[in-house]
Design a protein around this motif. Sequence first.
Motif, PDB file in Angstrom:
ATOM      1  N   ARG A   1       1.651   7.862   1.647  1.00  0.00           N
ATOM      2  CA  ARG A   1       0.285   7.430   1.878  1.00  0.00           C
ATOM      3  C   ARG A   1       0.191   6.471   3.057  1.00  0.00           C
ATOM      4  N   ALA A   2       1.321   6.101   3.627  1.00  0.00           N
ATOM      5  CA  ALA A   2       1.353   5.249   4.815  1.00  0.00           C
ATOM      6  C   ALA A   2       1.859   6.065   5.992  1.00  0.00           C
TER       7      ALA A   2
ATOM      8  N   HIS B   1       0.785  -1.228   0.000  1.00  0.00           N
ATOM      9  CA  HIS B   1       0.000   0.000   0.000  1.00  0.00           C
ATOM     10  C   HIS B   1       0.824   1.289   0.000  1.00  0.00           C
ATOM     11  N   SER B   2       2.104   1.201   0.239  1.00  0.00           N
ATOM     12  CA  SER B   2       2.845   2.439   0.456  1.00  0.00           C
ATOM     13  C   SER B   2       4.119   2.542  -0.359  1.00  0.00           C
TER      14      SER B   2
ATOM     15  N   ILE C   1       2.945  15.802   8.932  1.00  0.00           N
ATOM     16  CA  ILE C   1       2.067  14.890   8.205  1.00  0.00           C
ATOM     17  C   ILE C   1       1.549  15.539   6.931  1.00  0.00           C
ATOM     18  N   LEU C   2       1.172  16.804   7.004  1.00  0.00           N
ATOM     19  CA  LEU C   2       0.695  17.500   5.812  1.00  0.00           C
ATOM     20  C   LEU C   2       1.796  17.576   4.756  1.00  0.00           C
ATOM     21  N   THR C   3       3.018  17.844   5.195  1.00  0.00           N
ATOM     22  CA  THR C   3       4.141  17.879   4.257  1.00  0.00           C
ATOM     23  C   THR C   3       4.383  16.511   3.651  1.00  0.00           C
TER      24      THR C   3
ATOM     25  N   ASP D   1      -9.343   5.068   1.120  1.00  0.00           N
ATOM     26  CA  ASP D   1      -8.913   3.787   0.568  1.00  0.00           C
ATOM     27  C   ASP D   1      -7.523   3.824  -0.050  1.00  0.00           C
ATOM     28  N   THR D   2      -6.908   5.003  -0.083  1.00  0.00           N
ATOM     29  CA  THR D   2      -5.527   5.088  -0.570  1.00  0.00           C
ATOM     30  C   THR D   2      -4.537   5.281   0.570  1.00  0.00           C
ATOM     31  N   LEU D   3      -5.041   5.347   1.798  1.00  0.00           N
ATOM     32  CA  LEU D   3      -4.176   5.495   2.966  1.00  0.00           C
ATOM     33  C   LEU D   3      -3.877   4.136   3.591  1.00  0.00           C
TER      34      LEU D   3
END
Length: 272
Positions: free
Chosen positions: A36-37, A7-8, A27-29, A62-64
Amino acid sequence: MNIYFKHSNQRSFGTYPLKGTACRDAILTAAEVGYRAFDTAQMYRNEAETGAALKETGIPRDTLCVTTKVENDNYDESKFLASVEASLKALQLDYVDVLLLHWPPADFQIEGSLTLLEQAHKRGMARNIGVSNYTVQMMRDATRIIETPLVTNQIEFHPLLNQDVMLAAASETGIPLSSYCSVARGEVFKHPIFAEIGAGYGKTAAQVVLRWILQKGVSINTMSTKPENIAANFDVMDFTLSSVDMARIERMTHMNYRIVSKDIVPWAPDFD
């Protein structure tokens, strides 16, 4: 397959020891860079900040790939599932992608906590489950105790520590490894070899270290609050270390520089 790999693209952003605004901004950066993980834990006391920041990113759920870990103080049957529910509430999620046991129990009797972990999975609280800081024997025992596959054993893994025994155990048990302390909390930068190798690829010492870990078959967790470092730690997929350079780095593992030991964590097991 290791859930981090699936996933990542093998890279997860760690949040320890970030709190408050520093946690949010990092986290935003990281999300903007492409992560995405994201990895947090009850013990980090930052699940709420992590959840709020992830929601702020607007990234589709669903992409995290969100990982959290159950604190060993919550391994009692009366606390375990309630603590996971509290984590989900703090994270503003219906489930986590990966739920880990943060440490073996203090008495190293792993059956009870593993059984509770499996219950959390069966109740839909976690899509996948795993462990952290397990020894080889614990990994072997875990495969017999529960039926649900463990997607990772998150351990200290970097080029200053020989973890060949753990790599062999991962192959034997089918429990992949993921790293923490991936750059040995900066200790690797005291050794010129990593920068020297990096110069040949147009990469930094840190990128060489992270790439070495990936090529060992171990997914990486990294943390930084500096935007340039967050981006650089993610940018490790466009080069491959040669077998010669892999071997040069491998020789550094015989230093056996371990950060997490009983001196720092009294409840740590006797690591292999």
